[in-house]
Design a protein around this motif. Structure first.
Motif, PDB file in Angstrom:
ATOM      1  N   GLU A  76       0.826  -1.203   0.000  1.00 16.90           N
ATOM      2  CA  GLU A  76       0.000   0.000   0.000  1.00 16.90           C
ATOM      3  C   GLU A  76       0.859   1.250   0.000  1.00 16.90           C
ATOM      4  O   GLU A  76       0.603   2.192  -0.748  1.00 16.90           O
ATOM      5  CB  GLU A  76      -0.931  -0.005   1.214  1.00 16.90           C
ATOM      6  N   ILE A  77       1.895   1.271   0.822  1.00 24.04           N
ATOM      7  CA  ILE A  77       2.797   2.422   0.874  1.00 24.04           C
ATOM      8  C   ILE A  77       3.469   2.623  -0.475  1.00 24.04           C
ATOM      9  O   ILE A  77       3.560   3.735  -0.977  1.00 24.04           O
ATOM     10  CB  ILE A  77       3.833   2.253   2.005  1.00 24.04           C
ATOM     11  N   THR A  78       3.911   1.539  -1.091  1.00 22.98           N
ATOM     12  CA  THR A  78       4.554   1.633  -2.398  1.00 22.98           C
ATOM     13  C   THR A  78       3.584   2.179  -3.431  1.00 22.98           C
ATOM     14  O   THR A  78       3.945   3.057  -4.219  1.00 22.98           O
ATOM     15  CB  THR A  78       5.073   0.246  -2.839  1.00 22.98           C
ATOM     16  N   GLU A  79       2.346   1.687  -3.439  1.00 24.46           N
ATOM     17  CA  GLU A  79       1.349   2.184  -4.380  1.00 24.46           C
ATOM     18  C   GLU A  79       1.081   3.666  -4.154  1.00 24.46           C
ATOM     19  O   GLU A  79       0.969   4.430  -5.106  1.00 24.46           O
ATOM     20  CB  GLU A  79       0.059   1.386  -4.258  1.00 24.46           C
ATOM     21  N   ASN A  80       0.981   4.094  -2.912  1.00 21.32           N
ATOM     22  CA  ASN A  80       0.744   5.496  -2.604  1.00 21.32           C
ATOM     23  C   ASN A  80       1.916   6.358  -3.058  1.00 21.32           C
ATOM     24  O   ASN A  80       1.714   7.441  -3.611  1.00 21.32           O
ATOM     25  CB  ASN A  80       0.473   5.693  -1.118  1.00 21.32           C
ATOM     26  N   LYS A  81       3.129   5.888  -2.834  1.00 21.54           N
ATOM     27  CA  LYS A  81       4.309   6.642  -3.272  1.00 21.54           C
ATOM     28  C   LYS A  81       4.360   6.716  -4.782  1.00 21.54           C
ATOM     29  O   LYS A  81       4.712   7.747  -5.348  1.00 21.54           O
ATOM     30  CB  LYS A  81       5.587   6.008  -2.716  1.00 21.54           C
ATOM     31  N   ASN A  82       4.007   5.618  -5.464  1.00 24.77           N
ATOM     32  CA  ASN A  82       3.987   5.620  -6.921  1.00 24.77           C
ATOM     33  C   ASN A  82       2.935   6.581  -7.456  1.00 24.77           C
ATOM     34  O   ASN A  82       3.176   7.275  -8.440  1.00 24.77           O
ATOM     35  CB  ASN A  82       3.735   4.212  -7.467  1.00 24.77           C
TER      36      ASN A  82
ATOM     37  N   LEU B 297      -7.810   7.068  -4.152  1.00 23.38           N
ATOM     38  CA  LEU B 297      -9.144   6.487  -3.952  1.00 23.38           C
ATOM     39  C   LEU B 297      -9.733   5.997  -5.267  1.00 23.38           C
ATOM     40  O   LEU B 297     -10.323   4.918  -5.336  1.00 23.38           O
ATOM     41  CB  LEU B 297     -10.076   7.512  -3.299  1.00 23.38           C
ATOM     42  N   ALA B 298      -9.577   6.771  -6.322  1.00 24.62           N
ATOM     43  CA  ALA B 298     -10.102   6.381  -7.630  1.00 24.62           C
ATOM     44  C   ALA B 298      -9.346   5.163  -8.165  1.00 24.62           C
ATOM     45  O   ALA B 298      -9.934   4.266  -8.763  1.00 24.62           O
ATOM     46  CB  ALA B 298      -9.994   7.540  -8.608  1.00 24.62           C
ATOM     47  N   TYR B 299      -8.053   5.109  -7.913  1.00 23.25           N
ATOM     48  CA  TYR B 299      -7.227   3.995  -8.367  1.00 23.25           C
ATOM     49  C   TYR B 299      -7.624   2.700  -7.647  1.00 23.25           C
ATOM     50  O   TYR B 299      -7.720   1.652  -8.267  1.00 23.25           O
ATOM     51  CB  TYR B 299      -5.756   4.307  -8.122  1.00 23.25           C
TER      52      TYR B 299
END
Length: 90
Positions: A10-16, A86-88
């Motif tokens: 989740e952190i990686t996705e948020n950073k990306n 959120l949309a992702y």
């Protein structure tokens, strides 16, 4: 139950997501990277007028197939990142 592996993903996705949006602002609108912070106002601090904000949302839609309505309250960069995530995820 959330494991460390799930949290790290989740952190990686948020950073990306954040990096992708930052990249658009830097490349398309020539905004200095150091000006882009969660509390930064899109209009007042970054100088994006309403037409440029529509262009930004259009770029997001084209690049990521993510629609963020202009009616959403998007005053800050942080709000934009949150709506994008959120949309992702949704």
């Amino acid at each position: 139950m959330i494991t460390n592996k799930d949290t790290n993903k989740e952190i990686t996705e948020n950073k990306n997501a954040e990096a992708a949006l930052r990249s658009i602002l830097v490349e398309q609108f020539e905004i200095a990277d150091d000006l882009i912070k969660p509390e930064t106002s899109l209009e007042e601090d970054l100088g994006l007028d309403s037409l440029q904000q529509v262009e930004l949302l259009d770029t997001i839609k084209k690049k990521f197939n993510i629609f963020i309505s202009r009616r959403e309250e998007l005053k800050t960069y942080g709000q934009l990142v949150n709506k994008f995530i959120l949309a992702y995820q949704g």
